[in-house]
Enzyme design. Structure first.
Site, PDB file in Angstrom:
ATOM      1  CG  ASP A   8      15.954   3.085   9.731  1.00  0.00           C
ATOM      2  OD1 ASP A   8      15.268   2.859   9.672  1.00  0.00           O
ATOM      3  OD2 ASP A   8      17.015   2.356  10.053  1.00  0.00           O
ATOM      4  N   GLY A  39       9.896   6.058   6.303  1.00  0.00           N
ATOM      5  CA  GLY A  39       9.941   7.618   6.615  1.00  0.00           C
ATOM      6  C   GLY A  39       8.491   8.090   6.861  1.00  0.00           C
ATOM      7  CE  LYS A  95       5.684  -1.389  15.104  1.00  0.00           C
ATOM      8  NZ  LYS A  95       5.166  -1.247  13.329  1.00  0.00           N
ATOM      9  CD1 TRP A 134       4.678   6.553  11.564  1.00  0.00           C
ATOM     10  CD2 TRP A 134       5.529   6.789  13.789  1.00  0.00           C
ATOM     11  NE1 TRP A 134       4.303   5.927  12.902  1.00  0.00           N
ATOM     12  CE2 TRP A 134       4.423   6.063  14.422  1.00  0.00           C
ATOM     13  CE3 TRP A 134       6.298   7.328  14.847  1.00  0.00           C
ATOM     14  CZ2 TRP A 134       4.198   5.335  15.052  1.00  0.00           C
ATOM     15  CZ3 TRP A 134       5.729   6.366  15.891  1.00  0.00           C
ATOM     16  CH2 TRP A 134       4.890   5.992  16.431  1.00  0.00           C
TER      17      TRP A 134
END
Length: 236
Positions: free
Chosen positions: A99, A76, A180, A78
């Site tokens: 998630d 959590g 990413k 971000w």
């Protein structure tokens, strides 16, 4: 303890018992990482919070009142940063964290425990957003690794490609995708996909990313909108 080159006290982990070398190296790095220590002081769940902070400080894509989606959100870090910046804890925006793993509550964050790869996920998300699209889709996912470099690179790129496809299904025109990636020669298809769908695409390496890591982030801005499928010409 000893001092490192910056003058900070360095903690050394003694190997003992049955601790593997890889585990010892990871623990040693965690104990001596200034971002890990700072995250504890600032109340962030992970050091990754500073990566998003640095990227947004430079490019200013998180704005008050936005609808933001955080893919692979647990634990959590971000979501914590984004919730503050869009004001969702004060009712000025909406943040949906997705998630497969459970995630503890964060003020201003709505958590959905689901697989974003599920074909029903985009519709479920739009329903949670009140029928509207998202302004930002972000992902700090890396996926599980095998230890085989080439295999891991392909898996990671495949995961980001899936996240980008998901983003293209839920973003509003003009929206933003940040994710990413790891520097490799396997991401040409991903970059072509993003350059087709977004006005601006660039790579970013925040200072909070470890220098010895190939980790970096792709920032795609100005979503062009879903392109209509080409229609076959009708016979006369």
């Amino acid at each position: 303890m000893a001092k490192d080159t910056t003058g900070r006290m360095r903690v050394t982990v003694k190997s003992g018992g049955r601790m593997k070398l890889s585990s010892k190296l990871w623990l040693d790095r965690q104990l001596n990482d200034p971002y890990v220590a700072q995250a504890k002081r600032d109340g962030y769940r992970s050091r990754a919070a500073y990566k998003l902070t640095e990227i947004d400080d430079k490019y200013h894509f998180l704005k008050s009142g936005q609808a933001v989606v955080d893919l692979g959100a647990a634990p959590g870090g971000w979501s914590q940063v984004a919730a503050k910046r869009i004001g969702s804890a004060n009712g000025r925006g909406k943040l949906i964290a997705i998630d497969l793993l459970e995630m503890g509550e964060i003020p201003g964050v709505t958590f959905a425990q689901l697989d974003f790869l599920d074909s029903a996920a985009p519709d479920k998300l739009r329903e949670m957003l009140g029928g509207d699209g998202a302004d930002v889709v972000m992902s700090d996912m890396a996926g599980n690794t095998t230890g085989h470099r080439k295999t891991d690179q392909l898996r990671i790129v495949g995961l980001v490609e899936s996240a980008a496809q998901f983003a293209s299904e839920v973003l509003k025109p003009g929206g933003i995708f940040v994710a990413k990636v790891f520097q490799s020669g396997a991401d040409a298809t991903l970059m072509n996909q993003l350059k087709r769908d977004f006005a601006t695409v660039k790579h970013v390496k925040p200072a909070a990313s470890r220098k010895d890591s190939s980790e970096r982030y792709v920032l795609a801005m100005g979503f062009r909108g879903t392109q209509p499928a080409a229609q076959e010409p009708q016979e006369p």
